[in-house]
Design a protein around this motif. Structure first.
Motif, PDB file in Angstrom:
ATOM      1  N   ALA A 268       0.828  -1.207   0.000  1.00  0.00           N
ATOM      2  CA  ALA A 268       0.000   0.000   0.000  1.00  0.00           C
ATOM      3  C   ALA A 268       0.862   1.256   0.000  1.00  0.00           C
ATOM      4  O   ALA A 268       0.605   2.209  -0.754  1.00  0.00           O
ATOM      5  CB  ALA A 268      -0.931  -0.014   1.209  1.00  0.00           C
ATOM      6  N   LEU A 269       1.889   1.277   0.828  1.00  0.00           N
ATOM      7  CA  LEU A 269       2.761   2.446   0.922  1.00  0.00           C
ATOM      8  C   LEU A 269       3.599   2.614  -0.337  1.00  0.00           C
ATOM      9  O   LEU A 269       3.665   3.709  -0.917  1.00  0.00           O
ATOM     10  CB  LEU A 269       3.675   2.308   2.147  1.00  0.00           C
ATOM     11  CG  LEU A 269       4.752   3.389   2.293  1.00  0.00           C
ATOM     12  CD1 LEU A 269       4.130   4.718   2.702  1.00  0.00           C
ATOM     13  CD2 LEU A 269       5.812   2.958   3.315  1.00  0.00           C
ATOM     14  N   LYS A 270       4.253   1.532  -0.754  1.00  0.00           N
ATOM     15  CA  LYS A 270       5.322   1.655  -1.748  1.00  0.00           C
ATOM     16  C   LYS A 270       4.854   1.545  -3.183  1.00  0.00           C
ATOM     17  O   LYS A 270       5.520   2.064  -4.092  1.00  0.00           O
ATOM     18  CB  LYS A 270       6.383   0.589  -1.443  1.00  0.00           C
ATOM     19  CG  LYS A 270       7.022   0.793  -0.074  1.00  0.00           C
ATOM     20  CD  LYS A 270       7.893  -0.381   0.338  1.00  0.00           C
ATOM     21  CE  LYS A 270       8.410  -0.191   1.762  1.00  0.00           C
ATOM     22  NZ  LYS A 270       9.224  -1.342   2.216  1.00  0.00           N
ATOM     23  N   LEU A 271       3.732   0.910  -3.421  1.00  0.00           N
ATOM     24  CA  LEU A 271       3.237   0.791  -4.782  1.00  0.00           C
ATOM     25  C   LEU A 271       2.015   1.670  -5.043  1.00  0.00           C
ATOM     26  O   LEU A 271       1.834   2.162  -6.151  1.00  0.00           O
ATOM     27  CB  LEU A 271       2.896  -0.674  -5.105  1.00  0.00           C
ATOM     28  CG  LEU A 271       4.085  -1.640  -5.145  1.00  0.00           C
ATOM     29  CD1 LEU A 271       3.630  -3.027  -5.626  1.00  0.00           C
ATOM     30  CD2 LEU A 271       5.217  -1.126  -6.020  1.00  0.00           C
ATOM     31  N   ARG A 272       1.160   1.846  -4.038  1.00  0.00           N
ATOM     32  CA  ARG A 272      -0.056   2.646  -4.234  1.00  0.00           C
ATOM     33  C   ARG A 272       0.049   4.055  -3.690  1.00  0.00           C
ATOM     34  O   ARG A 272      -0.824   4.882  -3.916  1.00  0.00           O
ATOM     35  CB  ARG A 272      -1.258   1.946  -3.606  1.00  0.00           C
ATOM     36  CG  ARG A 272      -1.641   0.645  -4.276  1.00  0.00           C
ATOM     37  CD  ARG A 272      -3.066   0.243  -3.936  1.00  0.00           C
ATOM     38  NE  ARG A 272      -3.233  -0.154  -2.547  1.00  0.00           N
ATOM     39  CZ  ARG A 272      -3.797   0.596  -1.607  1.00  0.00           C
ATOM     40  NH1 ARG A 272      -4.246   1.801  -1.875  1.00  0.00           N
ATOM     41  NH2 ARG A 272      -3.922   0.138  -0.372  1.00  0.00           N
TER      42      ARG A 272
END
Length: 294
Positions: free
Chosen positions: A125-129
């Motif tokens: 969630a943090l790193k891709l979205r």
């Protein structure tokens, strides 16, 4: 039916709070978390796994976020590692624009979610979205790869007074302490840095947040300050002394960033308003680094 997540900031943010943030009046820090998550229409998930009184904690934050105007706020009540691997709970994280971890006991939090599918989905969630992940008190301590698990807050640093555990790993090469000035925890953070000089210590005051935008920069919000302890260049005799003794600590660097401090990494499009001293530039490069999914 699955709906598409709202557009969130491309880089992803961490909102790391020193505890006791205002939840009744202007709610400045929580409002900033909501803003970075996408605003009132954002989907917010509250994880209360650190608390032994999860339902009471949820009621506090449900009201606070509702007062800010959040329309979709969900409680993840995790009581076991099985819960943290449950497909419905993972789906909630997949859909979330903002994920908030409450206070309590960081060891309890890691025991329930560390290394689970939910943990992995939070990294995605943090790193891709580009989702926003917030944590207060225990939820703040759990953000780093090395987590302050327990330790005394004495007047002087002390060998063996503090123990570390594995954290969630959203940040690396740092350790985070909270309620920092209010509970006089400088000696505790110095104890960590003395024994682990490759880690930089971050102490965050109550009602204060360190906001990290990955690959971009940091800012400090709230009523207090963020203290950074850097022992990478220090000389110490900690290896030669016995447990419970106070070590010599020579050339330890301390940076104080009061509320309103804001720094970004220099790039072709933006330059800092004032030149960054090399130690602070190194700190920014470290905490804003876009680590791969782990």
């Amino acid at each position: 039916m699955k709906t598409e997540p709202h557009n969130t900031a491309a880089h992803g943010h961490l909102v790391i709070i020193g505890g006791c943030e205002d939840r009744q009046h202007d709610k400045a820090i929580l409002s900033r978390f909501v803003e970075l998550s996408g605003g009132a229409h954002a989907r917010i998930v509250v994880i209360t796994a650190a608390s032994a009184k999860a339902d009471e904690m949820w009621q506090v934050y449900d009201k606070a976020f509702a007062d800010i105007g959040v329309r979709q706020c969900q409680h993840l009540h995790l009581q076991s590692r099985q819960d943290a691997n449950d497909e419905q709970h993972i789906a909630a994280i997949t859909e979330a624009d903002g994920i908030f971890m409450t206070g309590g006991d960081q060891k309890r939090l890691l025991a329930l979610i560390g290394g689970t599918a939910l943990d992995a989905e939070m990294h995605t969630a943090l790193k891709l979205r580009g989702a926003c992940i917030g944590g207060t008190s225990a939820g703040a301590s759990a953000m780093s790869g090395h987590m302050l698990a327990q330790g005394r807050a004495e007047l002087q640093p002390e060998k063996g007074a503090v123990s570390l555990g594995a954290g969630l790993g959203f940040l690396h090469k740092v350790v985070i302490d909270q309620h920092f000035s209010e509970r006089q925890r400088l000696a505790r953070l110095l104890s960590v840095v003395a024994a682990n000089p490759y880690l930089q210590g971050i102490g965050i005051d109550e009602d204060t947040a360190l906001v990290v935008e990955r690959g971009v920069g940091i800012e400090v919000l709230g009523e207090g300050a963020v203290t950074i302890v850097d022992g990478r260049h220090m000389a110490t005799n900690i290896a030669e002394i016995n447990d419970h003794m106070t070590p010599e600590l020579i050339d330890v660097r301390l940076h104080l960033l009061p509320s309103g401090s804001k720094y970004r990494l220099p790039d072709d499009a933006h330059t800092p308003e004032r030149a960054l001293p090399p130690p602070l530039l190194e700190f920014l490069e470290n905490v804003t680094k876009r680590n791969p999914i782990s």
